[in-house]
Design a protein around this motif. Structure first.
Motif, mmCIF file in Angstrom:
data_model
loop_
_atom_site.group_PDB
_atom_site.id
_atom_site.type_symbol
_atom_site.label_atom_id
_atom_site.label_comp_id
_atom_site.label_asym_id
_atom_site.label_seq_id
_atom_site.Cartn_x
_atom_site.Cartn_y
_atom_site.Cartn_z
ATOM 1 N N TYR A 1 1.150 -2.795 -0.255
ATOM 2 C CA TYR A 1 0.570 -3.093 1.059
ATOM 3 C C TYR A 1 0.739 -1.908 2.011
ATOM 4 O O TYR A 1 -0.155 -1.611 2.822
ATOM 5 N N THR A 2 1.886 -1.233 1.913
ATOM 6 C CA THR A 2 2.129 -0.065 2.767
ATOM 7 C C THR A 2 1.124 1.038 2.472
ATOM 8 O O THR A 2 0.628 1.707 3.389
ATOM 9 N N ARG A 3 0.801 1.226 1.204
ATOM 10 C CA ARG A 3 -0.178 2.264 0.839
ATOM 11 C C ARG A 3 -1.560 1.918 1.394
ATOM 12 O O ARG A 3 -2.272 2.801 1.901
ATOM 13 N N TYR A 4 -1.952 0.656 1.273
ATOM 14 C CA TYR A 4 -3.252 0.255 1.812
ATOM 15 C C TYR A 4 -3.306 0.487 3.322
ATOM 16 O O TYR A 4 -4.306 0.995 3.848
ATOM 17 N N LEU A 5 -2.249 0.109 4.013
ATOM 18 C CA LEU A 5 -2.221 0.296 5.463
ATOM 19 C C LEU A 5 -2.210 1.769 5.834
ATOM 20 O O LEU A 5 -2.777 2.163 6.868
ATOM 21 N N THR A 6 -1.582 2.596 4.999
ATOM 22 C CA THR A 6 -1.580 4.043 5.241
ATOM 23 C C THR A 6 -2.991 4.603 5.224
ATOM 24 O O THR A 6 -3.350 5.451 6.059
ATOM 25 N N VAL A 7 -3.808 4.143 4.297
ATOM 26 C CA VAL A 7 -5.203 4.603 4.229
ATOM 27 C C VAL A 7 -5.949 4.232 5.511
ATOM 28 O O VAL A 7 -6.684 5.054 6.084
ATOM 29 N N VAL A 8 -5.745 3.012 5.993
ATOM 30 C CA VAL A 8 -6.425 2.556 7.212
ATOM 31 C C VAL A 8 -5.983 3.378 8.416
ATOM 32 O O VAL A 8 -6.813 3.857 9.214
ATOM 33 N N LEU A 9 -4.664 3.560 8.563
ATOM 34 C CA LEU A 9 -4.146 4.325 9.705
ATOM 35 C C LEU A 9 -4.569 5.792 9.627
ATOM 36 O O LEU A 9 -4.877 6.411 10.655
#
Length: 416
Positions: A113-121
């Motif tokens: 989940y952290t990796r997915y959110l990193t892409v968005v940010l």
């Protein structure tokens, strides 16, 4: 020290880890000089130099890549921000809290989940920078070129995230911290040059204050209180285990440099949002600069709050008391169970408070040196604050990992 380093180099596994870490850092520095397609790096560098303020801090954490608007211009901060958000959400969302308690499988899910959110940010921050530079007239690009720039910066940030994870897995130290550490060290030559070109008083007192701050950081980072633990004799199967005594070490600053990194990541978020709104950008440039009292106050408060928060995440007094009770351990003079948990919580709070205040004080020190001490900005940034805290903290953590590797092979360690 040199003998210890020579012994470390003789260990094949440790040598491979050191070489792998050096290779990743070399690739990181190479990517920091590869500009994004269709970007005038000199114009962006001049704009950031004239603007200063919080962009200097963002440029520091990217290792100068932001001023070049290179492949790694966003640095590793989007990943750090995503980690902060996920850790905060773990406290308020039961599902994430359950995943955290599931062990390695739950941690792997949270990391995903952290990796997915990193892409968005990363995409949002790249879009913000692109709009900011386009509105300032220093980036001439059509819609297609804008999309290409945003994708390039996003991929660069994701690549840095992967490189950091590879250092943690196959190298030495925490990969994310090592990348930030390397970014900070790139500003060291500028600080040395500013010191050499400074006045006589600055040449004399700058090294003395720098040594004092480093010594204070090491003293607080390594400070700990040893809680005595006594184990009673008990039967395990058919065998009687002998009782013994040991201690539970509680560090003054159990959170390390994480609160400083967290605060820097959060404070880097407002300029990204403001880049979409010109009026808000004017407010940020006027009232929310690293040397302003509003910025310093918010930074200090956030460091204190994050220190308590991350300490609570790392050390749970209730769980520690339960583990001691299950293994027949107790603190002399304290009853097992809830009284032990209350005692540990009270001691930890008393230790964390001065540690958090120290972190906040050192973090705001550079701006105070600039405002009242007559130091140049380059000197003050190299002297204290986030740079010294992160550099010293990461160096100590890396030395501990190498120390453990050496002790496993019967070599005498460096940290005594």
């Amino acid at each position: 020290m040199f003998a210890w380093l020579a012994n470390a180099w003789r260990v094949p596994e440790l040598r491979k880890r050191l070489l792998f870490t050096a290779m990743i850092l070399a690739l990181y520095r190479l990517g920091s000089w590869i500009p994004a397609p269709g970007v005038d790096s000199e114009a962006i560098d001049q704009y950031l130099s004239s603007t200063g303020g919080i962009f200097n801090l963002l440029n520091l954490f990217s290792g100068g890549a932001l001023s070049q608007f290179s492949l790694f211009a966003l640095g590793i901060m989007p990943y750090v921000t995503a980690s902060i958000i996920l850790q905060l959400m773990t406290v308020v969302i039961p599902r994430l809290s359950e995943l955290q308690k599931e062990g390695e499988s739950g941690t792997a899910k949270i990391n995903q989940y952290t990796r997915y959110l990193t892409v968005v940010l990363s995409a949002a921050q790249a879009l913000g920078y692109a709009f900011l530079f386009k509105n300032q007239g220093i980036l001439e690009a059509n819609a297609g070129r804008m999309v290409l720039i945003i994708v390039t910066l996003t991929v660069g940030s994701v690549l840095l995230m992967w490189m950091g994870e590879q250092i943690t897995k196959r190298g030495i130290g925490n990969g994310i911290s090592i990348l930030i550490f390397a970014s900070i060290l790139t500003g060291l030559p500028l600080g040395v040059t500013a010191w050499w070109n400074g006045g006589p008083m600055e040449r004399i007192f700058f090294p003395l204050i720098g040594i004092a701050i480093v010594a204070a950081v090491v003293f607080v980072q390594e400070g700990q209180r040893k809680i005595p633990i006594q184990y009673a004799k008990r039967m395990v199967g058919r065998r009687m285990t002998s009782g013994g005594s040991t201690y539970l070490p509680l560090r003054v600053n159990m959170a390390g440099v994480i609160p400083v990194i967290f605060a820097a990541a959060i404070l880097a978020f407002p300029p990204t949002v403001a880049s979409y709104f010109p009026q808000t950008q004017d407010f940020i440039n006027t009232y929310f600069q690293p040397g302003d009292w509003l910025y310093l106050t918010i930074e200090g408060v956030m460091i204190i709050v994050f220190t308590f928060f991350y300490t609570a995440v790392q050390f749970n007094p209730v769980d520690q008391a339960d583990n001691l009770r299950k293994h027949g351990g107790y603190i002399p003079g304290i009853r097992p169970g809830p009284p032990t948990a209350q005692y540990l919580d009270r001691v930890l709070t008393r230790l964390t408070l001065p540690g958090s205040l120290f972190l906040a004080a050192v973090a705001v020190a550079p701006s105070l040196f600039i405002r009242y001490g007559g130091f140049s900005q380059a000197n003050a940034r190299a002297l204290g604050g986030t740079s010294v805290l992160i550099a010293v903290g990461v160096a100590l953590d890396t030395m501990r990992q190498m120390e453990s590797q050496m002790m496993m092979r019967n070599y005498e360690g460096f940290l005594r």
